[in-house]
Design a protein around this motif. Structure first.
Motif, PDB file in Angstrom:
ATOM      1  N   GLU A   1       0.825  -1.150  -0.051  1.00  0.00           N
ATOM      2  CA  GLU A   1      -0.104   0.001  -0.115  1.00  0.00           C
ATOM      3  C   GLU A   1       0.856   1.383  -0.041  1.00  0.00           C
ATOM      4  N   GLU A   2       1.979   1.165   0.382  1.00  0.00           N
ATOM      5  CA  GLU A   2       2.916   2.095   0.639  1.00  0.00           C
ATOM      6  C   GLU A   2       3.381   2.676  -0.990  1.00  0.00           C
ATOM      7  N   THR A   3       3.538   1.781  -1.871  1.00  0.00           N
ATOM      8  CA  THR A   3       3.984   2.171  -3.314  1.00  0.00           C
ATOM      9  C   THR A   3       3.030   2.906  -4.184  1.00  0.00           C
ATOM     10  N   ASP A   4       3.559   3.868  -4.725  1.00  0.00           N
ATOM     11  CA  ASP A   4       2.596   4.668  -5.534  1.00  0.00           C
ATOM     12  C   ASP A   4       2.265   3.792  -6.844  1.00  0.00           C
ATOM     13  N   ALA A   5       1.363   4.478  -7.683  1.00  0.00           N
ATOM     14  CA  ALA A   5       1.012   3.557  -8.814  1.00  0.00           C
ATOM     15  C   ALA A   5       2.050   3.380  -9.876  1.00  0.00           C
ATOM     16  N   ALA A   6       2.844   4.605 -10.126  1.00  0.00           N
ATOM     17  CA  ALA A   6       3.787   4.641 -11.037  1.00  0.00           C
ATOM     18  C   ALA A   6       4.863   3.428 -10.666  1.00  0.00           C
ATOM     19  N   GLU A   7       5.282   3.175  -9.357  1.00  0.00           N
ATOM     20  CA  GLU A   7       6.342   2.439  -9.126  1.00  0.00           C
ATOM     21  C   GLU A   7       5.666   0.937  -9.108  1.00  0.00           C
ATOM     22  N   VAL A   8       4.266   0.754  -8.846  1.00  0.00           N
ATOM     23  CA  VAL A   8       3.696  -0.503  -8.732  1.00  0.00           C
ATOM     24  C   VAL A   8       3.719  -1.060 -10.252  1.00  0.00           C
ATOM     25  N   GLU A   9       3.493   0.115 -11.260  1.00  0.00           N
ATOM     26  CA  GLU A   9       3.491  -0.334 -13.119  1.00  0.00           C
ATOM     27  C   GLU A   9       4.964  -0.725 -13.200  1.00  0.00           C
ATOM     28  N   ALA A  10       5.893  -0.036 -12.859  1.00  0.00           N
ATOM     29  CA  ALA A  10       7.194  -0.349 -13.207  1.00  0.00           C
ATOM     30  C   ALA A  10       7.560  -1.569 -12.661  1.00  0.00           C
ATOM     31  N   ASN A  11       7.273  -1.900 -11.331  1.00  0.00           N
ATOM     32  CA  ASN A  11       7.573  -3.440 -10.890  1.00  0.00           C
ATOM     33  C   ASN A  11       6.844  -4.516 -11.391  1.00  0.00           C
ATOM     34  N   ARG A  12       5.612  -4.163 -12.086  1.00  0.00           N
ATOM     35  CA  ARG A  12       4.982  -5.088 -12.611  1.00  0.00           C
ATOM     36  C   ARG A  12       5.549  -5.672 -13.840  1.00  0.00           C
ATOM     37  N   LYS A  13       6.072  -4.475 -14.605  1.00  0.00           N
ATOM     38  CA  LYS A  13       6.678  -4.648 -16.048  1.00  0.00           C
ATOM     39  C   LYS A  13       7.857  -5.317 -15.588  1.00  0.00           C
ATOM     40  N   GLN A  14       8.763  -5.020 -14.707  1.00  0.00           N
ATOM     41  CA  GLN A  14       9.980  -5.704 -14.687  1.00  0.00           C
ATOM     42  C   GLN A  14       9.562  -7.229 -14.116  1.00  0.00           C
ATOM     43  N   MET A  15       8.667  -7.531 -13.586  1.00  0.00           N
ATOM     44  CA  MET A  15       8.239  -8.864 -13.161  1.00  0.00           C
ATOM     45  C   MET A  15       7.999  -9.692 -14.389  1.00  0.00           C
ATOM     46  N   GLU A  16       7.108  -8.873 -15.309  1.00  0.00           N
ATOM     47  CA  GLU A  16       6.799  -9.482 -16.619  1.00  0.00           C
ATOM     48  C   GLU A  16       7.930  -9.792 -17.495  1.00  0.00           C
ATOM     49  N   LYS A  17       8.773  -8.836 -17.463  1.00  0.00           N
ATOM     50  CA  LYS A  17      10.158  -9.340 -18.281  1.00  0.00           C
ATOM     51  C   LYS A  17      10.853 -10.383 -17.730  1.00  0.00           C
ATOM     52  N   LEU A  18      10.978 -10.489 -16.463  1.00  0.00           N
ATOM     53  CA  LEU A  18      11.629 -11.450 -15.709  1.00  0.00           C
ATOM     54  C   LEU A  18      11.149 -12.912 -16.004  1.00  0.00           C
ATOM     55  N   PHE A  19       9.690 -12.912 -15.924  1.00  0.00           N
ATOM     56  CA  PHE A  19       8.668 -14.080 -16.300  1.00  0.00           C
ATOM     57  C   PHE A  19       9.031 -14.602 -17.749  1.00  0.00           C
ATOM     58  N   LEU A  20       8.987 -13.461 -18.906  1.00  0.00           N
ATOM     59  CA  LEU A  20       9.510 -13.930 -20.082  1.00  0.00           C
ATOM     60  C   LEU A  20      10.900 -14.534 -20.111  1.00  0.00           C
ATOM     61  N   THR A  21      11.715 -14.049 -19.348  1.00  0.00           N
ATOM     62  CA  THR A  21      13.052 -14.582 -19.475  1.00  0.00           C
ATOM     63  C   THR A  21      13.167 -16.063 -19.053  1.00  0.00           C
ATOM     64  N   LEU A  22      12.442 -16.284 -18.157  1.00  0.00           N
ATOM     65  CA  LEU A  22      12.256 -17.904 -17.672  1.00  0.00           C
ATOM     66  C   LEU A  22      11.235 -18.722 -18.670  1.00  0.00           C
ATOM     67  N   ALA A  23      10.247 -17.950 -19.309  1.00  0.00           N
ATOM     68  CA  ALA A  23       9.421 -18.807 -20.274  1.00  0.00           C
ATOM     69  C   ALA A  23      10.129 -19.342 -21.453  1.00  0.00           C
TER      70      ALA A  23
END
Length: 90
Positions: free
Chosen positions: A68-90
């Motif tokens: 809850e302490e993370t702002d929307a822009a940081e949440v989106e940046a983190n989500r994109k980073q996780m998506e990129k990492l996921f695709l690295t493993l896929a």
């Protein structure tokens, strides 16, 4: 994104299992075991590593969504980073 050690305790268990499996593969090769047996064990180690990676990504995504302490822009940046990492493993 940083994780606390207790958040990834299951990952550590999976990685230790994979470490043992890889040691087993090395020993099997050194002992001249059948190719089929070696590949089967190597595939198991590979799956264990993949599962550990996916668990790290899932934990990261959960952390992004529930922090809850993370702002929307940081949440989106983190989500994109996780998506990129996921695709690295896929």
């Amino acid at each position: 994104m940083q994780f606390e050690a207790d958040e990834l305790s299951e990952v550590v268990v999976r990685l230790r299992r994979a470490q043992g499996q890889i040691g087993g593969v090395i020993q099997m090769i050194e002992n001249g075991r059948d190719c089929k047996d070696v590949i089967t064990q190597l595939a198991a180690a590979s799956r264990a590593l993949d599962r550990a990676g996916f668990k790290i990504i899932a934990t990261g995504l959960e952390k992004c969504v529930t922090d809850e302490e993370t702002d929307a822009a940081e949440v989106e940046a983190n989500r994109k980073q996780m998506e990129k990492l996921f695709l690295t493993l896929a």
